[in-house]
Design a protein around this motif. Structure first.
Motif, mmCIF file in Angstrom:
data_model
loop_
_atom_site.group_PDB
_atom_site.id
_atom_site.type_symbol
_atom_site.label_atom_id
_atom_site.label_comp_id
_atom_site.label_asym_id
_atom_site.label_seq_id
_atom_site.Cartn_x
_atom_site.Cartn_y
_atom_site.Cartn_z
ATOM 1 N N LYS A 63 0.834 -1.199 0.000
ATOM 2 C CA LYS A 63 0.000 0.000 0.000
ATOM 3 C C LYS A 63 0.870 1.250 0.000
ATOM 4 O O LYS A 63 1.810 1.364 0.789
ATOM 5 C CB LYS A 63 -0.904 0.005 1.238
ATOM 6 C CG LYS A 63 -1.836 1.206 1.341
ATOM 7 C CD LYS A 63 -2.702 1.092 2.587
ATOM 8 C CE LYS A 63 -3.666 2.275 2.712
ATOM 9 N NZ LYS A 63 -4.526 2.156 3.915
ATOM 10 N N GLY A 64 0.540 2.216 -0.883
ATOM 11 C CA GLY A 64 1.350 3.422 -0.933
ATOM 12 C C GLY A 64 0.612 4.631 -1.454
ATOM 13 O O GLY A 64 -0.419 4.512 -2.132
ATOM 14 N N ASP A 84 5.862 9.579 9.160
ATOM 15 C CA ASP A 84 5.569 8.767 10.338
ATOM 16 C C ASP A 84 4.079 8.453 10.424
ATOM 17 O O ASP A 84 3.683 7.343 10.797
ATOM 18 C CB ASP A 84 6.042 9.507 11.587
ATOM 19 C CG ASP A 84 6.064 8.623 12.815
ATOM 20 O OD1 ASP A 84 6.489 7.461 12.695
ATOM 21 O OD2 ASP A 84 5.673 9.095 13.899
ATOM 22 N N TRP A 85 3.237 9.428 10.059
ATOM 23 C CA TRP A 85 1.791 9.178 10.055
ATOM 24 C C TRP A 85 1.426 8.066 9.068
ATOM 25 O O TRP A 85 0.691 7.144 9.412
ATOM 26 C CB TRP A 85 1.037 10.462 9.699
ATOM 27 C CG TRP A 85 -0.459 10.328 9.819
ATOM 28 C CD1 TRP A 85 -1.221 10.593 10.915
ATOM 29 C CD2 TRP A 85 -1.359 9.866 8.802
ATOM 30 N NE1 TRP A 85 -2.549 10.333 10.646
ATOM 31 C CE2 TRP A 85 -2.662 9.881 9.364
ATOM 32 C CE3 TRP A 85 -1.201 9.432 7.487
ATOM 33 C CZ2 TRP A 85 -3.791 9.501 8.639
ATOM 34 C CZ3 TRP A 85 -2.339 9.043 6.768
ATOM 35 C CH2 TRP A 85 -3.604 9.077 7.341
ATOM 36 N N TYR A 86 1.940 8.153 7.856
ATOM 37 C CA TYR A 86 1.621 7.124 6.860
ATOM 38 C C TYR A 86 2.134 5.760 7.311
ATOM 39 O O TYR A 86 1.448 4.742 7.149
ATOM 40 C CB TYR A 86 2.214 7.506 5.500
ATOM 41 C CG TYR A 86 1.362 8.481 4.724
ATOM 42 C CD1 TYR A 86 0.283 8.047 3.962
ATOM 43 C CD2 TYR A 86 1.616 9.851 4.766
ATOM 44 C CE1 TYR A 86 -0.508 8.935 3.255
ATOM 45 C CE2 TYR A 86 0.831 10.750 4.066
ATOM 46 C CZ TYR A 86 -0.237 10.288 3.318
ATOM 47 O OH TYR A 86 -1.034 11.174 2.622
ATOM 48 N N TYR A 91 0.690 2.069 5.717
ATOM 49 C CA TYR A 91 1.248 2.204 4.371
ATOM 50 C C TYR A 91 2.648 1.599 4.361
ATOM 51 O O TYR A 91 3.378 1.671 5.354
ATOM 52 C CB TYR A 91 1.332 3.671 3.958
ATOM 53 C CG TYR A 91 0.008 4.332 3.674
ATOM 54 C CD1 TYR A 91 -0.348 4.690 2.374
ATOM 55 C CD2 TYR A 91 -0.882 4.623 4.705
ATOM 56 C CE1 TYR A 91 -1.558 5.310 2.110
ATOM 57 C CE2 TYR A 91 -2.096 5.241 4.453
ATOM 58 C CZ TYR A 91 -2.436 5.580 3.154
ATOM 59 O OH TYR A 91 -3.638 6.191 2.898
ATOM 60 N N GLN A 92 3.031 1.054 3.199
ATOM 61 C CA GLN A 92 4.380 0.502 3.063
ATOM 62 C C GLN A 92 5.318 1.395 2.256
ATOM 63 O O GLN A 92 6.521 1.227 2.331
ATOM 64 C CB GLN A 92 4.335 -0.890 2.426
ATOM 65 C CG GLN A 92 3.905 -1.993 3.363
ATOM 66 C CD GLN A 92 2.405 -2.195 3.409
ATOM 67 O OE1 GLN A 92 1.725 -2.094 2.391
ATOM 68 N NE2 GLN A 92 1.879 -2.448 4.590
ATOM 69 N N PHE A 93 4.778 2.322 1.471
ATOM 70 C CA PHE A 93 5.657 3.238 0.738
ATOM 71 C C PHE A 93 4.985 4.591 0.579
ATOM 72 O O PHE A 93 3.757 4.710 0.572
ATOM 73 C CB PHE A 93 6.098 2.668 -0.607
ATOM 74 C CG PHE A 93 4.990 2.400 -1.603
ATOM 75 C CD1 PHE A 93 4.672 3.337 -2.581
ATOM 76 C CD2 PHE A 93 4.298 1.201 -1.597
ATOM 77 C CE1 PHE A 93 3.672 3.088 -3.513
ATOM 78 C CE2 PHE A 93 3.304 0.937 -2.525
ATOM 79 C CZ PHE A 93 2.985 1.890 -3.489
ATOM 80 N N ARG A 165 8.970 -3.309 5.407
ATOM 81 C CA ARG A 165 7.916 -2.674 6.200
ATOM 82 C C ARG A 165 7.518 -1.299 5.674
ATOM 83 O O ARG A 165 6.337 -1.003 5.513
ATOM 84 C CB ARG A 165 8.392 -2.552 7.651
ATOM 85 C CG ARG A 165 7.378 -1.957 8.604
ATOM 86 C CD ARG A 165 6.194 -2.848 8.812
ATOM 87 N NE ARG A 165 5.212 -2.249 9.697
ATOM 88 C CZ ARG A 165 4.068 -2.831 10.041
ATOM 89 N NH1 ARG A 165 3.792 -4.026 9.588
ATOM 90 N NH2 ARG A 165 3.220 -2.225 10.834
ATOM 91 N N PHE A 166 8.504 -0.436 5.412
ATOM 92 C CA PHE A 166 8.182 0.918 4.987
ATOM 93 C C PHE A 166 9.393 1.528 4.298
ATOM 94 O O PHE A 166 10.515 1.446 4.809
ATOM 95 C CB PHE A 166 7.797 1.780 6.196
ATOM 96 C CG PHE A 166 7.381 3.182 5.843
ATOM 97 C CD1 PHE A 166 6.126 3.438 5.322
ATOM 98 C CD2 PHE A 166 8.256 4.248 6.019
ATOM 99 C CE1 PHE A 166 5.746 4.729 4.988
ATOM 100 C CE2 PHE A 166 7.883 5.543 5.697
ATOM 101 C CZ PHE A 166 6.623 5.784 5.173
#
Length: 445
Positions: A63-64, A84-86, A91-93, A165-166
């Motif tokens: 999810k991005g 940081d919020w996303y 979200y991953q990207f 993860r992100f």
């Protein structure tokens, strides 16, 4: 016994598990409270994530969001707070796409200007989240006014990124104008900033900017994803414009900014109608690949103000690895869908049977309708664009969590839009429902 994982990620995990929607402000407040509780109990919170990072090479959905603004241009929040919020929202990207700038180099911004754009608490929340030693301030050498340094991506990304993860992807919203109208194109995964190229017409400006993006991709040997932003913003672009720029393969079928005229008006089509008009020309007389649709936030406001808030639209990309290159390669293959709230477990097109299949990841208590939309060819026509009729027709509509449509041979392409009976959690236009859009398939060059 409490885990030693950081409190903010534990809260994000709870939010995801319970299907609750937390605002940007609520997440930050809960983080501080939870970290205080943990500290009081003597448990040291580490900077890691609640769920284990993905370490295998299985194909999965990521999810991005590919359209986001910060204080580096006209957003009202520090970039690491936004990222940081996303990250906490699952979200991953994320691509920060500030106007005509990459977040790099030395940049100081006056505290008065930051507060005026945001609110009185913006700097305090920034200090609470990342600490006094991270937040750098000074008196302006000439005026004496207090300033804060805006951190560049390459500096703050290391606080947030984690394998599997992100990740964050360098990007820019190339913001141009022609004929008095805005021409905005996002370029994701850039090596350096790209200046607007200009053009005598809107179409020429689109072509010039896209050419430079593709030259940049080739020169730097990296995958770059260009996509056209909000074509109805200022009613700048027409379906004919987007059909004519053949090398552009992506545009925003949904943009969460309430000022982009998503629904159109009496003189202009809505964006979904425009999508089919574009592809009627492309897949008909032009004989070229259809344009694909993204959903994005185009977020600017993060403090509850009216406007373009985060969390309204995103893309789900199917890839083995969470890297910019693999994500962009998957999108160029069309292996992604756009969403404003509906999740899909699977979407596939069987070339041998010419069948588009959709499997919905249903929420408890929600009902779903899948509309299969196509543009049909008039069998008696000569084949030019004017002879195409029934553009963007619903050729089948099915209820439930699975749906299939087998092409009859009269379609130029087919796509699916899944609509939930649940309202959007933060609508950008009246009566908005949660939806997902698959990419057009079944076209022949």
């Amino acid at each position: 016994m409490l885990s030693t994982r950081c409190a903010d990620h534990a809260l994000a995990s709870v939010a995801t598990t319970t299907n609750e929607s937390f605002s940007f402000e609520t997440i930050q407040t809960m983080n501080r409270l939870f970290c205080f509780i943990i500290a009081t109990l003597g448990v040291f919170p580490l900077i890691s994530v609640a769920a284990e990072p993905v370490m295998d090479d299985q194909v999965r959905w990521w999810k991005g969001n590919l359209h986001t603004h910060s204080l580096w241009s006209d957003g009202d929040e520090f970039p690491e707070m936004i990222a940081d919020w996303y990250r906490q929202q699952g979200y991953q990207f994320l691509a920060l796409t500030d106007h005509n700038v990459l977040s790099e180099g030395m940049r100081w911004m006056g505290v008065t200007k930051i507060v005026a754009r945001s609110d009185d608490g913006v700097v305090g929340r920034y200090r609470d989240r990342f600490g006094d030693h991270w937040v750098e301030s000074r008196a302006n050498p000439e005026t004496g006014d207090q300033e804060i340094r805006l951190k560049p991506l390459d500096e703050f990304r290391h606080l947030l990124e984690e394998r599997g993860r992100f990740i964050m992807i360098p990007a820019e919203e190339i913001s141009d104008r022609s004929e008095g109208k805005p021409v905005h194109i996002n370029a994701t995964n850039l090596a350096e900033v790209i200046a607007p190229a200009g053009g005598a017409t809107v179409r020429e400006a689109m072509q010039n900017n896209l050419r430079i993006i593709l030259e940049h991709e080739k020169a730097h040997g990296r995958e770059v994803l260009p996509h056209i932003n909000h074509p109805n913003f200022g009613y700048a672009m027409t379906a004919e414009d987007l059909a004519a720029v053949a090398s552009e393969r992506f545009f925003e079928v949904y943009n969460g900014h309430p000022g982009v005229n998503h629904l159109g008006d009496k003189d202009h089509p809505g964006i979904e109608q425009m999508w089919d008009q574009i592809n009627a020309i492309r897949c008909g007389a032009a004989g070229i690949a259809p344009i694909m649709g993204l959903a994005t936030d185009d977020s600017h406001e993060y403090h509850g103000k009216p406007g373009s808030r985060p969390g309204r639209g995103w893309v789900m990309v199917r890839s083995r690895f969470l890297t910019p290159e693999h994500l962009i390669q998957a999108m160029k293959r069309g292996d992604f869908y756009a969403s404003s709230g509906v999740s899909l477990a699977d979407v596939s097109f069987d070339e041998s049977t010419r069948t588009l299949s959709v499997d919905i990841q249903a929420e408890i208590g929600a009902a779903y309708r899948t509309d299969f939309i196509a543009t049909l060819r008039d069998e008696s026509a000569e084949g030019n664009a004017a002879d195409l009729h029934k553009i963007g027709v619903v050729v089948d509509s099915q209820e439930g969590t699975t749906a299939k449509y087998q092409m009859t041979g009269n379609e130029l392409y087919v796509r699916a839009v899944v609509t939930s009976d649940r309202p959007h959690v933060d609508p950008s236009f009246p009566d908005q429902l949660q939806q997902a859009w698959t990419q057009p398939v079944g076209w022949k060059q």
